[in-house]
Scaffold this active site. Structure first.
Site, PDB file in Angstrom:
ATOM      1  N   ASP A  11      80.456  -0.596 -47.797  1.00 39.82           N
ATOM      2  CA  ASP A  11      80.583  -1.735 -48.708  1.00 39.82           C
ATOM      3  C   ASP A  11      81.379  -1.345 -49.952  1.00 39.82           C
ATOM      4  O   ASP A  11      81.379  -0.182 -50.358  1.00 39.82           O
ATOM      5  CB  ASP A  11      79.167  -2.212 -49.095  1.00 39.82           C
ATOM      6  CG  ASP A  11      79.180  -3.604 -49.698  1.00 39.82           C
ATOM      7  OD1 ASP A  11      80.222  -4.286 -49.625  1.00 39.82           O
ATOM      8  OD2 ASP A  11      78.140  -4.018 -50.260  1.00 39.82           O
ATOM      9  N   ASN A  13      84.763  -2.381 -50.611  1.00 38.19           N
ATOM     10  CA  ASN A  13      86.233  -2.357 -50.495  1.00 38.19           C
ATOM     11  C   ASN A  13      86.876  -3.376 -51.438  1.00 38.19           C
ATOM     12  O   ASN A  13      87.868  -3.087 -52.105  1.00 38.19           O
ATOM     13  CB  ASN A  13      86.667  -2.689 -49.057  1.00 38.19           C
ATOM     14  CG  ASN A  13      86.233  -1.638 -48.068  1.00 38.19           C
ATOM     15  OD1 ASN A  13      85.760  -0.577 -48.449  1.00 38.19           O
ATOM     16  ND2 ASN A  13      86.391  -1.929 -46.800  1.00 38.19           N
ATOM     17  N   GLY A  14      86.297  -4.571 -51.467  1.00 34.93           N
ATOM     18  CA  GLY A  14      86.851  -5.641 -52.304  1.00 34.93           C
ATOM     19  C   GLY A  14      86.778  -5.279 -53.784  1.00 34.93           C
ATOM     20  O   GLY A  14      87.754  -5.454 -54.528  1.00 34.93           O
ATOM     21  N   ARG A  24      92.345  -7.868 -51.928  1.00 39.87           N
ATOM     22  CA  ARG A  24      91.161  -7.323 -51.252  1.00 39.87           C
ATOM     23  C   ARG A  24      91.500  -6.431 -50.048  1.00 39.87           C
ATOM     24  O   ARG A  24      90.881  -5.414 -49.821  1.00 39.87           O
ATOM     25  CB  ARG A  24      90.261  -8.472 -50.779  1.00 39.87           C
ATOM     26  CG  ARG A  24      89.529  -9.197 -51.886  1.00 39.87           C
ATOM     27  CD  ARG A  24      88.675 -10.312 -51.304  1.00 39.87           C
ATOM     28  NE  ARG A  24      87.747  -9.798 -50.306  1.00 39.87           N
ATOM     29  CZ  ARG A  24      86.613  -9.180 -50.595  1.00 39.87           C
ATOM     30  NH1 ARG A  24      86.246  -9.020 -51.845  1.00 39.87           N
ATOM     31  NH2 ARG A  24      85.842  -8.743 -49.637  1.00 39.87           N
ATOM     32  N   HIS A  28      90.315  -2.585 -47.992  1.00 31.45           N
ATOM     33  CA  HIS A  28      90.001  -2.269 -46.591  1.00 31.45           C
ATOM     34  C   HIS A  28      90.925  -1.160 -46.075  1.00 31.45           C
ATOM     35  O   HIS A  28      90.490  -0.261 -45.359  1.00 31.45           O
ATOM     36  CB  HIS A  28      90.142  -3.517 -45.712  1.00 31.45           C
ATOM     37  CG  HIS A  28      89.220  -4.644 -46.113  1.00 31.45           C
ATOM     38  ND1 HIS A  28      87.875  -4.441 -46.375  1.00 31.45           N
ATOM     39  CD2 HIS A  28      89.434  -5.971 -46.295  1.00 31.45           C
ATOM     40  CE1 HIS A  28      87.325  -5.605 -46.700  1.00 31.45           C
ATOM     41  NE2 HIS A  28      88.249  -6.543 -46.668  1.00 31.45           N
ATOM     42  N   ASP A  58      78.651 -12.191 -39.690  1.00 34.39           N
ATOM     43  CA  ASP A  58      78.770 -13.092 -40.837  1.00 34.39           C
ATOM     44  C   ASP A  58      80.132 -12.980 -41.529  1.00 34.39           C
ATOM     45  O   ASP A  58      80.493 -13.835 -42.341  1.00 34.39           O
ATOM     46  CB  ASP A  58      77.641 -12.819 -41.850  1.00 34.39           C
ATOM     47  CG  ASP A  58      76.319 -13.385 -41.360  1.00 34.39           C
ATOM     48  OD1 ASP A  58      76.335 -14.464 -40.722  1.00 34.39           O
ATOM     49  OD2 ASP A  58      75.274 -12.747 -41.582  1.00 34.39           O
ATOM     50  N   LEU A 122      81.222  14.126 -31.015  1.00 30.38           N
ATOM     51  CA  LEU A 122      80.698  13.061 -31.876  1.00 30.38           C
ATOM     52  C   LEU A 122      80.771  11.736 -31.127  1.00 30.38           C
ATOM     53  O   LEU A 122      81.795  11.442 -30.500  1.00 30.38           O
ATOM     54  CB  LEU A 122      81.532  12.958 -33.164  1.00 30.38           C
ATOM     55  CG  LEU A 122      81.207  11.787 -34.097  1.00 30.38           C
ATOM     56  CD1 LEU A 122      79.855  12.003 -34.780  1.00 30.38           C
ATOM     57  CD2 LEU A 122      82.291  11.616 -35.166  1.00 30.38           C
ATOM     58  N   ARG A 178      74.116   3.045 -47.406  1.00 34.18           N
ATOM     59  CA  ARG A 178      74.892   1.880 -47.834  1.00 34.18           C
ATOM     60  C   ARG A 178      75.609   2.237 -49.126  1.00 34.18           C
ATOM     61  O   ARG A 178      74.983   2.718 -50.081  1.00 34.18           O
ATOM     62  CB  ARG A 178      74.007   0.651 -48.046  1.00 34.18           C
ATOM     63  CG  ARG A 178      74.864  -0.556 -48.445  1.00 34.18           C
ATOM     64  CD  ARG A 178      74.133  -1.858 -48.461  1.00 34.18           C
ATOM     65  NE  ARG A 178      75.094  -2.936 -48.687  1.00 34.18           N
ATOM     66  CZ  ARG A 178      75.009  -4.157 -48.186  1.00 34.18           C
ATOM     67  NH1 ARG A 178      73.988  -4.476 -47.422  1.00 34.18           N
ATOM     68  NH2 ARG A 178      75.920  -5.067 -48.436  1.00 34.18           N
ATOM     69  N   ARG A 184      70.382  -3.632 -49.400  1.00 33.30           N
ATOM     70  CA  ARG A 184      69.865  -4.492 -48.329  1.00 33.30           C
ATOM     71  C   ARG A 184      70.518  -4.085 -47.015  1.00 33.30           C
ATOM     72  O   ARG A 184      71.524  -3.363 -47.015  1.00 33.30           O
ATOM     73  CB  ARG A 184      70.122  -5.974 -48.643  1.00 33.30           C
ATOM     74  CG  ARG A 184      71.553  -6.300 -48.946  1.00 33.30           C
ATOM     75  CD  ARG A 184      71.784  -7.791 -49.203  1.00 33.30           C
ATOM     76  NE  ARG A 184      73.148  -8.002 -49.643  1.00 33.30           N
ATOM     77  CZ  ARG A 184      73.530  -8.090 -50.908  1.00 33.30           C
ATOM     78  NH1 ARG A 184      72.635  -8.028 -51.877  1.00 33.30           N
ATOM     79  NH2 ARG A 184      74.809  -8.255 -51.215  1.00 33.30           N
ATOM     80  N   LEU A 185      69.940  -4.580 -45.918  1.00 35.46           N
ATOM     81  CA  LEU A 185      70.422  -4.143 -44.595  1.00 35.46           C
ATOM     82  C   LEU A 185      71.476  -5.069 -44.002  1.00 35.46           C
ATOM     83  O   LEU A 185      72.217  -4.676 -43.100  1.00 35.46           O
ATOM     84  CB  LEU A 185      69.251  -3.994 -43.620  1.00 35.46           C
ATOM     85  CG  LEU A 185      68.218  -2.926 -44.001  1.00 35.46           C
ATOM     86  CD1 LEU A 185      67.140  -2.820 -42.934  1.00 35.46           C
ATOM     87  CD2 LEU A 185      68.880  -1.565 -44.200  1.00 35.46           C
ATOM     88  N   SER A 186      71.547  -6.299 -44.506  1.00 37.62           N
ATOM     89  CA  SER A 186      72.596  -7.235 -44.066  1.00 37.62           C
ATOM     90  C   SER A 186      72.754  -7.288 -42.537  1.00 37.62           C
ATOM     91  O   SER A 186      73.874  -7.206 -42.017  1.00 37.62           O
ATOM     92  CB  SER A 186      73.936  -6.886 -44.714  1.00 37.62           C
ATOM     93  OG  SER A 186      73.823  -6.934 -46.105  1.00 37.62           O
TER      94      SER A 186
HETATM   95  C1  FPP Z   1      82.713  -4.461 -46.913  1.00 42.24           C
HETATM   96  O1  FPP Z   1      83.397  -4.466 -48.140  1.00 42.24           O
HETATM   97  C2  FPP Z   1      83.581  -3.923 -45.860  1.00 42.24           C
HETATM   98  C3  FPP Z   1      83.995  -4.622 -44.783  1.00 42.24           C
HETATM   99  C4  FPP Z   1      83.574  -6.012 -44.522  1.00 42.24           C
HETATM  100  C5  FPP Z   1      84.947  -4.063 -43.792  1.00 42.24           C
HETATM  101  C6  FPP Z   1      84.884  -2.592 -43.532  1.00 42.24           C
HETATM  102  C7  FPP Z   1      86.158  -2.185 -42.906  1.00 42.24           C
HETATM  103  C8  FPP Z   1      86.825  -1.040 -43.113  1.00 42.24           C
HETATM  104  C9  FPP Z   1      86.313   0.065 -43.909  1.00 42.24           C
HETATM  105  C10 FPP Z   1      88.188  -0.813 -42.528  1.00 42.24           C
HETATM  106  C11 FPP Z   1      88.329  -0.926 -41.047  1.00 42.24           C
HETATM  107  C12 FPP Z   1      87.338  -0.137 -40.273  1.00 42.24           C
HETATM  108  C13 FPP Z   1      87.603   0.721 -39.263  1.00 42.24           C
HETATM  109  C14 FPP Z   1      86.473   1.308 -38.531  1.00 42.24           C
HETATM  110  C15 FPP Z   1      88.952   1.111 -38.884  1.00 42.24           C
HETATM  111  P1  FPP Z   1      83.560  -5.837 -48.959  1.00 42.24           P
HETATM  112  O2  FPP Z   1      84.881  -6.407 -48.621  1.00 42.24           O
HETATM  113  O3  FPP Z   1      82.408  -6.742 -48.655  1.00 42.24           O
HETATM  114  O4  FPP Z   1      83.505  -5.315 -50.414  1.00 42.24           O
HETATM  115  P2  FPP Z   1      82.977  -6.117 -51.710  1.00 42.24           P
HETATM  116  O5  FPP Z   1      81.504  -6.346 -51.517  1.00 42.24           O
HETATM  117  O6  FPP Z   1      83.281  -5.167 -52.832  1.00 42.24           O
HETATM  118  O7  FPP Z   1      83.753  -7.397 -51.787  1.00 42.24           O
END
Ligand code: FPP
Length: 240
Positions: A11, A13-14, A24, A28, A58, A122, A178, A184-186
């Site tokens: 979690d 990335n955004g 955003r 990722h 979701d 792995l 997380r 949370r587990l979402s």
């Molecule tokens: C949650 O961050 C992350 C995701 C919904 C996507 C995770 C994907 C990757 C790390 C890249 C692709 C994966 C692989 C395995 C190649 P968020 O966007 O909800 O972040 P925020 O809560 O800060 O907005």
């Protein structure tokens, strides 16, 4: 493979992207570097099963452009990392629904699964279009079909019967991490997390590296796990 099973809710990335004034999807993209680093380092840290929450059921609620980018990234990951994953003995499998994954991403993913199926170092499980409640419902439906066929009585349904239908031969989850501060587990591995240790960190996923996994594993090493029983405590005074 008898080491640890670690699950990660990747979690933040955004937020990582926003804090840098970037769109955003750049978060990722940066998150893929973390995936690569963790996959490389896991076997050296006695992690033999790694389940990554890459796209939740979701997440379809997100704008189509973001969803499109995520599946594009997934496809690129499968293509670009293939040689290294094979060389390092990583076996890749996807968990979750497959019927809604865009065809080109699914094709590349299934090719990678096939190519890496003999990997023993792995087991990397990518949770894609994944909902733990959906997986549990699928297992319940499997049992319901056995009841309907008359090969199972409802009274025979216990967690031990359901367990293998959910785990499918994968070791029990030891540690669930997380990132990005949320606790949370979402809808991630709800059944499997029954006795897993939970570890939350404020580090955003694009900044999560092997050193952060080491910190999580050393915290895990300090936890006392009794699985509902009593911990064996050596008596300090010997009774003769
Ligand atoms: C949650 O961050 C992350 C995701 C919904 C996507 C995770 C994907 C990757 C790390 C890249 C692709 C994966 C692989 C395995 C190649 P968020 O966007 O909800 O972040 P925020 O809560 O800060 O907005």
């Amino acid at each position: 493979m008898s080491g640890l099973h670690v699950g990660i809710i990747m979690d933040g990335n955004g937020r990582w992207a926003k804090s840098r004034g970037k769109p955003r999807w750049r978060g990722h993209l940066a998150g893929v570097d973390s995936v690569r680093d963790i996959v490389r380092s896991a076997p050296n840290l006695d992690v033999t099963t790694l389940t990554l929450y890459a796209f939740s059921s979701d997440n379809w609620k997100r704008p189509p452009t973001e969803v499109g980018r995520l599946f594009w990234l997934l496809r690129e990951y499968c293509r670009r990392e293939r040689a290294e994953l094979l060389q390092n003995g990583v076996k890749v499998t996807a968990i979750g629904r497959r019927d809604r994954i865009p065809r080109s991403a699914l094709g590349t993913l299934e090719e990678l699964e096939d190519a890496t199926r003999h990997g023993t170092t792995l087991h990397l499980r990518l949770a894609i279009d994944y909902s733990s409640r959906w997986m549990i419902a699928q297992a319940a439906a499997e049992l319901a079909r056995a009841v309907a066929r008359g090969t199972l009585a409802p009274e025979e349904i216990y967690p031990d019967l359901m367990d293998p239908l959910i785990h499918r031969g994968v070791p029990h989850l030891d540690l669930l991490i997380r990132t990005a501060g949320e606790q949370r587990l979402s809808d991630f591995m709800l059944w499997e997390a029954a006795y897993a240790e939970l570890y939350y960190t404020n580090t955003l996923w694009p900044e999560f590296r092997a050193r952060n996994l080491v910190a999580a594993l050393s915290e895990f090493g300090r936890r006392k796990r009794s699985f509902g029983g009593l911990l064996k405590i050596e008596p300090s005074v010997k009774v003769s």
